[in-house]
Design a protein around this motif. Sequence first.
Motif, PDB file in Angstrom:
ATOM      1  N   LEU A  36      -6.358   7.232  20.303  1.00 33.97           N
ATOM      2  CA  LEU A  36      -7.512   7.670  21.183  1.00 33.97           C
ATOM      3  C   LEU A  36      -8.798   7.439  20.617  1.00 33.97           C
ATOM      4  N   LYS A  37      -9.597   6.912  21.510  1.00 33.98           N
ATOM      5  CA  LYS A  37     -11.255   6.573  20.970  1.00 33.98           C
ATOM      6  C   LYS A  37     -11.767   7.928  21.196  1.00 33.98           C
ATOM      7  N   PRO A  38     -12.933   8.442  20.442  1.00 30.50           N
ATOM      8  CA  PRO A  38     -13.445   7.341  19.540  1.00 30.50           C
ATOM      9  C   PRO A  38     -12.595   7.015  18.268  1.00 30.50           C
ATOM     10  N   THR A  39     -12.310   6.027  17.744  1.00 29.87           N
ATOM     11  CA  THR A  39     -11.252   5.206  16.934  1.00 29.87           C
ATOM     12  C   THR A  39     -11.573   5.952  15.788  1.00 29.87           C
ATOM     13  N   ASN A  40     -10.412   6.572  15.037  1.00 28.34           N
ATOM     14  CA  ASN A  40     -10.288   7.086  13.659  1.00 28.34           C
ATOM     15  C   ASN A  40      -9.801   5.885  12.973  1.00 28.34           C
ATOM     16  N   THR A  41     -10.487   5.259  11.905  1.00 27.18           N
ATOM     17  CA  THR A  41     -10.164   4.335  11.476  1.00 27.18           C
ATOM     18  C   THR A  41      -8.986   4.308  10.276  1.00 27.18           C
ATOM     19  N   ASN A  42      -9.084   5.646   9.819  1.00 23.08           N
ATOM     20  CA  ASN A  42      -7.843   5.907   9.087  1.00 23.08           C
ATOM     21  C   ASN A  42      -6.624   5.581   9.815  1.00 23.08           C
ATOM     22  N   LEU A  43      -6.654   6.281  11.154  1.00 28.89           N
ATOM     23  CA  LEU A  43      -5.573   6.358  11.878  1.00 28.89           C
ATOM     24  C   LEU A  43      -5.168   4.750  12.311  1.00 28.89           C
ATOM     25  N   MET A  44      -6.080   4.153  12.577  1.00 33.71           N
ATOM     26  CA  MET A  44      -5.971   2.703  12.963  1.00 33.71           C
ATOM     27  C   MET A  44      -5.261   1.901  11.958  1.00 33.71           C
ATOM     28  N   LEU A  45      -5.827   2.153  10.489  1.00 32.58           N
ATOM     29  CA  LEU A  45      -5.319   1.338   9.454  1.00 32.58           C
ATOM     30  C   LEU A  45      -3.667   1.815   9.097  1.00 32.58           C
ATOM     31  N   GLN A  46      -3.281   3.178   9.364  1.00 35.52           N
ATOM     32  CA  GLN A  46      -2.104   3.418   9.372  1.00 35.52           C
ATOM     33  C   GLN A  46      -1.208   3.000  10.181  1.00 35.52           C
ATOM     34  N   ALA A  47      -1.647   2.844  11.451  1.00 35.90           N
ATOM     35  CA  ALA A  47      -0.870   2.142  12.489  1.00 35.90           C
ATOM     36  C   ALA A  47      -0.637   0.750  12.221  1.00 35.90           C
ATOM     37  N   LEU A  48      -1.616   0.199  11.517  1.00 31.75           N
ATOM     38  CA  LEU A  48      -1.525  -1.391  11.116  1.00 31.75           C
ATOM     39  C   LEU A  48      -0.566  -1.718  10.188  1.00 31.75           C
ATOM     40  N   ARG A  49      -0.629  -0.614   9.284  1.00 36.46           N
ATOM     41  CA  ARG A  49       0.268  -0.752   8.139  1.00 36.46           C
ATOM     42  C   ARG A  49       1.599  -0.479   8.567  1.00 36.46           C
ATOM     43  N   LYS A  50       1.784   0.550   9.319  1.00 36.57           N
ATOM     44  CA  LYS A  50       3.305   0.721   9.776  1.00 36.57           C
ATOM     45  C   LYS A  50       3.861  -0.529  10.580  1.00 36.57           C
ATOM     46  N   SER A  51       3.108  -0.903  11.588  1.00 36.85           N
ATOM     47  CA  SER A  51       3.650  -2.248  12.095  1.00 36.85           C
ATOM     48  C   SER A  51       3.739  -3.341  10.973  1.00 36.85           C
ATOM     49  N   ALA A  52       3.176  -3.452  10.088  1.00 34.52           N
ATOM     50  CA  ALA A  52       3.231  -4.441   9.238  1.00 34.52           C
ATOM     51  C   ALA A  52       4.517  -4.488   8.145  1.00 34.52           C
ATOM     52  N   ARG A  53       4.908  -3.085   8.130  1.00 35.45           N
ATOM     53  CA  ARG A  53       6.042  -2.999   7.376  1.00 35.45           C
ATOM     54  C   ARG A  53       7.349  -3.181   8.260  1.00 35.45           C
TER      55      ARG A  53
END
Length: 241
Positions: free
Chosen positions: A66-83
């Motif tokens: 959800l917005k406003p975007t929590n950058t930590n949550l976004m980074l976690q989501a990107l890392r999970k997708s990368a894994r």
Amino acid sequence: EGISIFEISHPDIVVTDLQLSSLDGLELINRLRAIESKVPIIVNSAFSDPHLLLQSIALSVNDYILKPTNTNLMLQALRKSARILSYEKSLARSHKMMQTIIDEIPDPIMYIELDMRVKMMNKAAKALGGEGLTELYPKCNKISDETSGGCSNGSHPCPINDIIKTKAPSTVRHVHTDKEGKTHHIDVHAKPIFDHDGAVMAYLEIRQDISAYLDVQKQLILETKKLTHLSMHDSLTKLPN
């Protein structure tokens, strides 16, 4: 424009809003999934409507932030997708390596799951020419094109049925007649594959056509009988020595 870029660049991960200027975000995701079904998609939206969330889940969205975007949550989501991408690529490499290895084996080999569907086979198995080869995951009894003696009609014992009872490897003999009317004697070897808990998770089946071996064996027996007869009988009168 985004769809055109997606088709050209094939990105590893997609991050999108649901509120777009010229196209509904869910429709965008649906169209991206039609192009590449497995690409990780992260939704970053101000909409917290449960209905939209459920629709996103139905489209296999990987994360909903959800917005406003929590950058930590976004980074976690990107890392999970990368894994996930890393695991899938590693699995694909292992699958390709295994396929290369079993393709070099001359006997038909099949990796069969518990529902009797073949998830992997080598070139020799495909060369059997069965009707199931047109299917993505055919049943094992549809791999061979023999005109008689298929496991499905109950005329031959199935080694997998033995494994289900005993959890031990099993070998059975099948006699098939091909489309040219030639008889084939097939030894079907099946072994269970266990998971970490010791439960059977799949079966490995190898078929060996021993017809040529049996023909040679039969010929040797005949020759032995002839030699035995000659050694004990007069060649002219045929009378016993």
